[in-house]
Scaffold this motif. Structure first.
Motif, PDB file in Angstrom:
ATOM      1  N   VAL A 154       0.844  -1.200   0.000  1.00  0.00           N
ATOM      2  CA  VAL A 154       0.000   0.000   0.000  1.00  0.00           C
ATOM      3  C   VAL A 154       0.879   1.250   0.000  1.00  0.00           C
ATOM      4  O   VAL A 154       0.546   2.264  -0.630  1.00  0.00           O
ATOM      5  CB  VAL A 154      -0.946  -0.005   1.213  1.00  0.00           C
ATOM      6  CG1 VAL A 154      -1.720   1.307   1.305  1.00  0.00           C
ATOM      7  CG2 VAL A 154      -1.928  -1.165   1.124  1.00  0.00           C
ATOM      8  N   THR A 193      -4.441   3.898  -2.585  1.00  0.00           N
ATOM      9  CA  THR A 193      -4.203   3.136  -1.358  1.00  0.00           C
ATOM     10  C   THR A 193      -5.422   2.307  -0.964  1.00  0.00           C
ATOM     11  O   THR A 193      -5.287   1.147  -0.571  1.00  0.00           O
ATOM     12  CB  THR A 193      -3.813   4.080  -0.203  1.00  0.00           C
ATOM     13  OG1 THR A 193      -4.790   5.124  -0.065  1.00  0.00           O
ATOM     14  CG2 THR A 193      -2.452   4.717  -0.459  1.00  0.00           C
ATOM     15  N   SER A 222      -5.571  -1.778  -1.117  1.00  0.00           N
ATOM     16  CA  SER A 222      -5.963  -2.521   0.085  1.00  0.00           C
ATOM     17  C   SER A 222      -7.112  -3.486  -0.210  1.00  0.00           C
ATOM     18  O   SER A 222      -7.096  -4.640   0.228  1.00  0.00           O
ATOM     19  CB  SER A 222      -6.361  -1.550   1.199  1.00  0.00           C
ATOM     20  OG  SER A 222      -5.291  -0.700   1.554  1.00  0.00           O
TER      21      SER A 222
END
Length: 270
Positions: free
Chosen positions: A149, A167, A171
């Motif tokens: 990430v 991000t 994830s």
């Protein structure tokens, strides 16, 4: 840059920082639409200032979480708080390396490169679309996933790549649930912004001391952009906390596709 223009850009930053549509990309588009001719260092400085404002907005909204985190760290034990802090530190490594090694190159990207912004918005749209099709599990964030990430966050230094979009999408693709993905995404950026401010403190102070002279971004405009980005950022962050969990990322991807395409066309034909 006038105060009104700074206020508009601050509102734009506050809104788009917490939407997966690239705040830096929209800032560059906003500068072009407002016909602002800023030098690379002044443009980047304004970008850093309004990003600092939204980082403070994140801290304000997540103040209870941050308070618990600090309280846990002060216990000097191997608890959930110290483990979370460790994951945040791991996620900072890629962006820190890129920022330190390629600072000058990054600065040149913030000079109204609207075609680059449009292209990167399309990349953001593709990432969001793929994430929307990914199956979400209840996996926890591990050191490896935190680093991956972090790589996504480093790539998001490019204007047009959404930091939160990159991000959160990364994830979700890794199987982390959206609630933890959003929380980690919003909190992991705080040390990066503060680190950037600390590293550039000397240059920023020097720039601000000269701002009333020949600089095209006066202090009043800088302050206005900061305030509007903070206020709108607080409202947008609170809204997105409730929306990210159930939001359909593909709709944000369609928006990125449209804006990216329009940006590229406007660059080449206008």
């Amino acid at each position: 840059m006038t105060l009104l223009e700074a206020l508009i850009l601050g509102v734009l930053q506050g809104l788009t920082e917490f939407l997966p549509v690239s705040s830096s990309g929209h800032l560059e588009i906003g500068k072009v639409l407002l016909s602002l001719k800023l030098a690379g260092n002044e443009s980047l400085m304004f970008t850093v200032v309004v990003h600092f404002a939204t980082a403070l907005a994140t801290m304000f909204v997540y103040r209870k979480d941050i308070g618990r985190l600090l309280n846990g760290l002060l216990q000097f034990k191997n608890n959930d708080e110290t483990r979370f802090a460790g994951l945040v530190l791991i996620s900072m490594v890629p962006a820190g390396i890129v920022g330190l090694l390629f600072e000058k190159e990054i600065e040149t990207l913030f000079e109204g490169r609207i075609a680059l912004v449009g292209s990167m918005l399309i990349v953001t749209g593709l990432l969001l679309f793929i994430a929307d099709k990914s199956r979400t599990t209840l996996k926890k964030i591990t050191p490896l996933s935190a680093f991956v990430v972090g790589i996504a966050q480093a790539i998001a230094i490019l204007p047009g790549i959404s930091r939160s979009g990159a991000t959160i999408s990364t994830s979700v693709i890794l199987g982390i649930d959206r609630d933890n993905a959003a929380r980690f995404s919003f909190l992991m950026v705080i040390p990066i912004i503060f680190g950037k401010i600390i590293l550039d403190a000397g240059d920023l102070i020097q720039e601000l001391s000269e701002i009333q002279g020949t600089a095209t971004v006066p202090f009043s405009a800088m302050a206005g952009g900061f305030i509007s980005a903070f206020v709108v950022g607080v409202l947008a962050c609170r809204l997105m906390i409730s929306m990210v969990k159930n939001a359909q990322l593909k709709y944000f991807s369609f928006y990125c596709f449209v804006v990216g395409f329009i940006s590229i066309v406007s660059y080449y034909y206008y």
